[in-house]
Design an enzyme around this catalytic site. Structure first.
Site, PDB file in Angstrom:
ATOM      1  N   TYR A   1      -1.651  -0.685  10.426  1.00 21.11           N
ATOM      2  CA  TYR A   1      -1.755  -0.979   8.985  1.00 21.11           C
ATOM      3  C   TYR A   1      -0.444  -0.599   8.283  1.00 21.11           C
ATOM      4  O   TYR A   1       0.099  -1.380   7.501  1.00 21.11           O
ATOM      5  CB  TYR A   1      -2.938  -0.199   8.402  1.00 21.11           C
ATOM      6  CG  TYR A   1      -3.257  -0.505   6.949  1.00 21.11           C
ATOM      7  CD1 TYR A   1      -3.994  -1.637   6.606  1.00 21.11           C
ATOM      8  CD2 TYR A   1      -2.845   0.350   5.928  1.00 21.11           C
ATOM      9  CE1 TYR A   1      -4.299  -1.911   5.268  1.00 21.11           C
ATOM     10  CE2 TYR A   1      -3.147   0.087   4.600  1.00 21.11           C
ATOM     11  CZ  TYR A   1      -3.872  -1.045   4.275  1.00 21.11           C
ATOM     12  OH  TYR A   1      -4.173  -1.304   2.945  1.00 21.11           O
TER      13      TYR A   1
ATOM     14  N   SER B   1       0.853  -1.196   0.000  1.00 23.74           N
ATOM     15  CA  SER B   1       0.000   0.000   0.000  1.00 23.74           C
ATOM     16  C   SER B   1       0.881   1.236   0.000  1.00 23.74           C
ATOM     17  O   SER B   1       2.055   1.173   0.397  1.00 23.74           O
ATOM     18  CB  SER B   1      -0.845  -0.016   1.275  1.00 23.74           C
ATOM     19  OG  SER B   1      -1.456   1.225   1.496  1.00 23.74           O
TER      20      SER B   1
HETATM   21  N1  LIG Z   1      -8.935  -0.500  -0.911  1.00 26.85           N
HETATM   22  C1  LIG Z   1      -7.901   0.312  -0.773  1.00 26.85           C
HETATM   23  O1  LIG Z   1      -8.025   1.542  -0.722  1.00 26.85           O
HETATM   24  C2  LIG Z   1      -6.512  -0.259  -0.697  1.00 26.85           C
HETATM   25  C3  LIG Z   1      -5.416   0.608  -0.827  1.00 26.85           C
HETATM   26  C4  LIG Z   1      -4.136   0.091  -0.755  1.00 26.85           C
HETATM   27  C5  LIG Z   1      -3.945  -1.261  -0.564  1.00 26.85           C
HETATM   28  N2  LIG Z   1      -5.021  -2.091  -0.444  1.00 26.85           N
HETATM   29  C6  LIG Z   1      -4.786  -3.508  -0.192  1.00 26.85           C
HETATM   30  O2  LIG Z   1      -5.363  -4.243  -1.238  1.00 26.85           O
HETATM   31  C7  LIG Z   1      -5.732  -5.544  -0.752  1.00 26.85           C
HETATM   32  C8  LIG Z   1      -7.157  -5.846  -1.150  1.00 26.85           C
HETATM   33  O3  LIG Z   1      -7.992  -4.923  -0.477  1.00 26.85           O
HETATM   34  P1  LIG Z   1      -9.495  -4.620  -0.911  1.00 26.85           P
HETATM   35  O4  LIG Z   1      -9.640  -3.171  -0.960  1.00 26.85           O
HETATM   36  O5  LIG Z   1      -9.868  -5.453  -2.078  1.00 26.85           O
HETATM   37  O6  LIG Z   1     -10.246  -5.109   0.415  1.00 26.85           O
HETATM   38  P2  LIG Z   1     -11.522  -6.026   0.611  1.00 26.85           P
HETATM   39  O7  LIG Z   1     -11.900  -5.890   2.047  1.00 26.85           O
HETATM   40  O8  LIG Z   1     -12.549  -5.769  -0.426  1.00 26.85           O
HETATM   41  O9  LIG Z   1     -10.923  -7.488   0.349  1.00 26.85           O
HETATM   42  C9  LIG Z   1     -10.086  -8.134   1.258  1.00 26.85           C
HETATM   43  C10 LIG Z   1     -10.385  -9.616   1.206  1.00 26.85           C
HETATM   44  O10 LIG Z   1      -9.480 -10.259   2.105  1.00 26.85           O
HETATM   45  C11 LIG Z   1     -10.210 -11.247   2.822  1.00 26.85           C
HETATM   46  N3  LIG Z   1      -9.568 -11.533   4.091  1.00 26.85           N
HETATM   47  C12 LIG Z   1      -9.553 -10.764   5.201  1.00 26.85           C
HETATM   48  N4  LIG Z   1      -8.920 -11.414   6.188  1.00 26.85           N
HETATM   49  C13 LIG Z   1      -8.528 -12.601   5.704  1.00 26.85           C
HETATM   50  C14 LIG Z   1      -7.835 -13.710   6.236  1.00 26.85           C
HETATM   51  N5  LIG Z   1      -7.454 -13.745   7.519  1.00 26.85           N
HETATM   52  N6  LIG Z   1      -7.595 -14.780   5.449  1.00 26.85           N
HETATM   53  C15 LIG Z   1      -7.999 -14.782   4.154  1.00 26.85           C
HETATM   54  N7  LIG Z   1      -8.692 -13.772   3.595  1.00 26.85           N
HETATM   55  C16 LIG Z   1      -8.934 -12.699   4.355  1.00 26.85           C
HETATM   56  C17 LIG Z   1     -11.593 -10.635   3.009  1.00 26.85           C
HETATM   57  O11 LIG Z   1     -12.577 -11.624   3.308  1.00 26.85           O
HETATM   58  C18 LIG Z   1     -11.801  -9.959   1.673  1.00 26.85           C
HETATM   59  O12 LIG Z   1     -12.418 -10.823   0.742  1.00 26.85           O
HETATM   60  C19 LIG Z   1      -5.492  -5.509   0.752  1.00 26.85           C
HETATM   61  O13 LIG Z   1      -4.264  -6.105   1.064  1.00 26.85           O
HETATM   62  C20 LIG Z   1      -5.468  -4.027   1.054  1.00 26.85           C
HETATM   63  O14 LIG Z   1      -4.722  -3.750   2.223  1.00 26.85           O
HETATM   64  C21 LIG Z   1      -6.297  -1.621  -0.505  1.00 26.85           C
END
Ligand SMILES: NC(=O)c1ccc[n+]([C@@H]2O[C@H](COP(=O)([O-])OP(=O)(O)OC[C@H]3O[C@@H](n4cnc5c(N)ncnc54)[C@H](O)[C@@H]3O)[C@@H](O)[C@H]2O)c1
Length: 309
Positions: free
Chosen positions: A190, A177
């Site tokens: 985070y 991130s």
């Molecule tokens: N959305 C943003 O703004 C953003 C920005 C930067 C980085 N990210 C990163 O991108 C990645 C995806 O995020 P997203 O926005 O799609 O979030 P999201 O919440 O839509 O998806 C995350 C998924 O991870 C699963 N998950 C959570 N805990 C888990 C565990 N213990 N074991 C297995 N699965 C698990 C959840 O069930 C969910 O399906 C993450 O690593 C997040 O930190 C997101």
């Protein structure tokens, strides 16, 4: 004398190769780098049940990859499986797996090896956010952030990297991130977890490079906010410089970076410049910029992912 000749030769070779690498990189800014074929590759995506993980799964489905989908949420993961089949995937396997539990990761990884085969593209995407100020954040939540966002990467690498090394073939993808590059007020656990994930992925990249395992690629992704609901409530004060990313766009850029074997992907590209500024500007100037761009209070309006009814 012979030593100085030897070191001059070494220096010239180093300069020549460095110049060539810069010219090559510049060339690929003008003409797109060829994309690798991932049809038939076994792609494992953690956190495939929603957001970015789901979109990545659909893109790899269209590219003819064999999909292995992991998520702690069995129901949403199976929804992704059905969507991937509709998108054209013929081989998709969904496994419930809580990536924060080391023994569970090892157990499900063994099951995948037996039932599907050797994973050649590993995408560590599962992530959670607490969004609490450090002293307000219960210990268990901080531990969970580190377990899911960082430590899970250790266990999945332990499970799948040995075969990649043996075959000298594989691709390790770390979804970190922008918060792994810059510390953010209200995101301490985070930021720590994402920064650890970044450092770990970069170190293994160096380790495989030193072992001359050129067939193993790494892609480290650092996005700013993406419209998935994870950072619900957060807004940007400078949408031109730091826009909130569209989910389809982010997934497409990530897949492109994987196919082009790009090592680092920061999104939006203004992040490269901001990280560069961070490396040399005086701290007071950096804080003025952070304040002007609204970064210092970016988490103030965070409400968090919406709970499903
Ligand atoms: N959305 C943003 O703004 C953003 C920005 C930067 C980085 N990210 C990163 O991108 C990645 C995806 O995020 P997203 O926005 O799609 O979030 P999201 O919440 O839509 O998806 C995350 C998924 O991870 C699963 N998950 C959570 N805990 C888990 C565990 N213990 N074991 C297995 N699965 C698990 C959840 O069930 C969910 O399906 C993450 O690593 C997040 O930190 C997101």
């Amino acid at each position: 004398m012979s030593f100085s000749l030897e070191s001059t030769k070494e220096l010239l070779i180093f300069l020549g190769k460095s110049l060539f690498s810069i010219l090559e990189a510049l060339l690929f800014q003008v003409i797109p780098k060829p994309r690798k074929n991932v049809a038939g590759e076994i792609v494992l995506i953690t956190g495939a049940g929603s957001g970015l993980g789901r979109l990545l799964a659909l893109q790899f489905a269209r590219l003819g990859s064999v999909l292995v989908l992991w998520d702690v949420n069995k129901e949403t993961n199976e929804e992704t499986l059905r969507m991937a089949q509709e998108a054209g995937a013929t081989r998709v396997h969904a496994y419930p797996c809580d990536c924060s539990r080391k023994e569970e990761v090892y157990r499900v990884a063994d099951q995948v090896k037996r039932e599907v085969g050797d994973v050649s593209i590993l995408i560590n995407n599962a992530g959670i956010v607490t969004g609490k100020k450090f002293l307000d954040c219960p210990d268990e939540l901080m531990e969970k952030s580190l377990d899911v966002n960082f430590k899970a990467h250790l266990w999945t690498y332990k499970a799948f990297l040995p075969t990649m090394i043996a075959n000298n073939h594989g691709h390790l993808v770390c979804i970190s991130s922008s918060a792994g590059l810059i510390g953010i007020n209200g995101l301490a656990d985070y930021c720590a977890s994402k920064s650890a994930a970044f450092g770990f992925a970069e170190s293994i990249f160096m380790e495989t490079f030193a072992q001359k395992r050129k067939g193993i690629k790494t892609t480290i992704v650092c996005p700013f906010f993406i419209k998935t609901g994870m950072f619900e409530g957060c807004t940007t004060k400078c949408p031109t410089v730091l826009p909130i990313l569209d989910l389809e766009y982010a997934a497409r850029k990530i897949v492109d970076a994987i196919l082009q074997e790009q090592t680092y992907l920061y999104m939006p590209s203004s992040l490269y410049f901001l990280v560069f500024l961070k490396s040399f500007l005086p701290i007071k100037t950096r804080m003025l910029i952070a304040d002007y761009m609204g970064i210092i209070h970016i988490m103030d309006s965070f409400t968090g992912p919406k709970k499903k009814p």
